[in-house]
Design an enzyme around this catalytic site. Structure first.
Site: not given
Ligand SMILES: Cc1ncc(COP(=O)(O)O)c(C=O)c1O
Length: 404
Positions: A145, A230, A259
């Site tokens: 993801f 990531d 984030k």
């Protein structure tokens, strides 16, 4: 309070009326928050065990971050990158130092950081590695993801994320996650990068086998391929280290961050890499109006300073062990598997008992907010400011839900 006096049902209906239904939120309407706790429109309190998918690692409204935001709001909020502002240099220098890299490139959302990484890797492939024009390839993992753009969903293996969004962007090869042989076989002379989450968050906090990440590092070095990690969800203290790659002493060529970098206040993402990689970008080749804006930099610099103390990584490592002990005690009592790294847990509920969604609804009724991911898996990712007692409380509520 009697049910028909509650504000929540009508607030849920109002919230759904004029929005696309691309989310299926729990029926709770939050109006304020502090630290690890949320309060809804009816005054009920909930322990936050999702932390905005790790965007709230430092808790809600951390005083230092709020102070930095307020101070910046009173001075300067946006210039665009057409001009330089006085918050930019500190942010870039301090984030680069935290990452042990020469340079950073600020963007806004995680998906933009991933897109940036892909563009940089391709340009590096053509200009530095000498890949045949138009042939650059990036190897990615099943179950990944990395965000929601058309290019990123092109290499998703989740049909909800991908189906009917084609035509798809070419240039990606998908291999099983955690399988070094498959990865080795997929790398060829046109491969410019391997793009991986060091722990797959959305997939249910899936930790690769020990030795996998060092193996990926070695493979990339041997074959002149960039290793792009990531760390948008796994990084910035979540797993008990600054980066999830640190658990195995692995240093990728490029970190993708997002984030928590925005402190739960503003969207801030970034790519960090050395000059031989990020240096391939020249003026006009990439950018974003809001990327690296003064408000974002003021907040994110403070985030980097919080991380530089090491306190949050320590809390996450120590309290993560408490979370692990609590959750492992529930194996065979409604849980079939538990995966924990720091304050990040993937918990598989016995599907015969209930779905992940049902479990989260019942947890909500007991004042704990978490979110299901696939089927009967739920993810626990509380803010790193959570206390030991609060962890025990969350585990006790899960135990009660599983006991029916
Ligand atoms: C590992 C990873 N990469 C990228 C993203 C995309 O970030 P954003 O939603 O900010 O675009 C996410 C979001 O969940 C993520 O978990």
């Amino acid at each position: 309070m009697i049910d028909d006096m509650l504000r929540t049902p009508s607030a849920v209906r109002d919230a759904e009326r004029h929005t696309a239904h691309n989310y299926h939120p729990l029926p709770v309407v939050i109006s304020s928050a502090e630290g690890a706790w949320l309060t809804d429109v009816d005054g009920r309190r909930y322990l936050d065990c999702l932390a905005g998918y790790s965007a709230l690692n430092f808790g809600h409204r951390h005083p230092k971050l709020i102070e930095a935001a307020h101070a910046q709001l009173d001075r300067l909020t946006l210039t665009s990158r057409a001009f330089i502002h006085d918050q930019f240099a500190d942010f870039c220098r301090e984030l680069a130092a935290l990452c042990g890299k020469d340079l950073v490139l600020p963007m806004n959302t995680g998906a933009e950081a991933v897109e940036t990484g892909i563009k940089v890797a391709r340009k590096w492939g053509y200009q530095v590695k000498g890949v045949t024009p138009g042939q650059a390839n990036i190897v990615v993992a099943e179950g990944n993801f990395h965000g929601r753009t058309t290019t990123i969903v092109s290499f998703s293996t989740d049909s909800d994320a991908r189906a009917d969004f084609g035509p798809y962007t070419p240039g990606f090869t998908v291999v099983p996650y955690g399988d070094l042989d498959a990865l080795t076989a997929a790398v060829d002379e046109n491969t410019v990068a391997v793009l991986l989450e060091p722990i797959q968050g959305e997939q249910g906090v899936v930790v690769p086998p020990e030795g996998y990440l060092p193996g990926v590092r070695q493979l990339c070095t041997d074959r002149n391929v960039l290793f792009i990690a990531d760390e948008i969800q796994s990084g910035l203290g979540r797993t008990g280290h600054t980066f999830a790659c640190d658990h195995e002493g692995v240093v990728p060529d490029m970190y993708l961050l997002g984030k928590a970098l925005g402190g739960g206040i503003v969207p801030v993402s970034a790519v960090a890499a050395n000059a031989d990689v990020l240096g391939v970008l020249k003026p006009g080749q990439h950018g974003s109006t809001f990327g690296g804006n003064p408000l974002a930099c003021a907040v994110a610099t403070e985030v980097v300073r919080l991380l530089a103390t090491g306190e949050f990584q320590r809390r996450s490592a120590e309290l993560g062990e408490r979370l692990r002990t609590g959750l492992e005690a529930l194996l065979g009592k409604g849980l079939v598997a538990v995966r924990v790294r720091g304050l990040w847990a993937g918990v598989d509920i016995d599907p015969a008992l209930m779905s992940g969604r049902e479990a989260c609804e019942r947890l909500m009724e007991r004042g704990v907010l978490a979110k299901d991911t696939h089927g009967s898996t739920i993810r626990l990712a509380p803010p790193l400011v959570i206390t030991a007692d609060e962890i025990d409380h969350a585990v006790a509520q899960l135990a009660a839900v599983l006991a029916g």
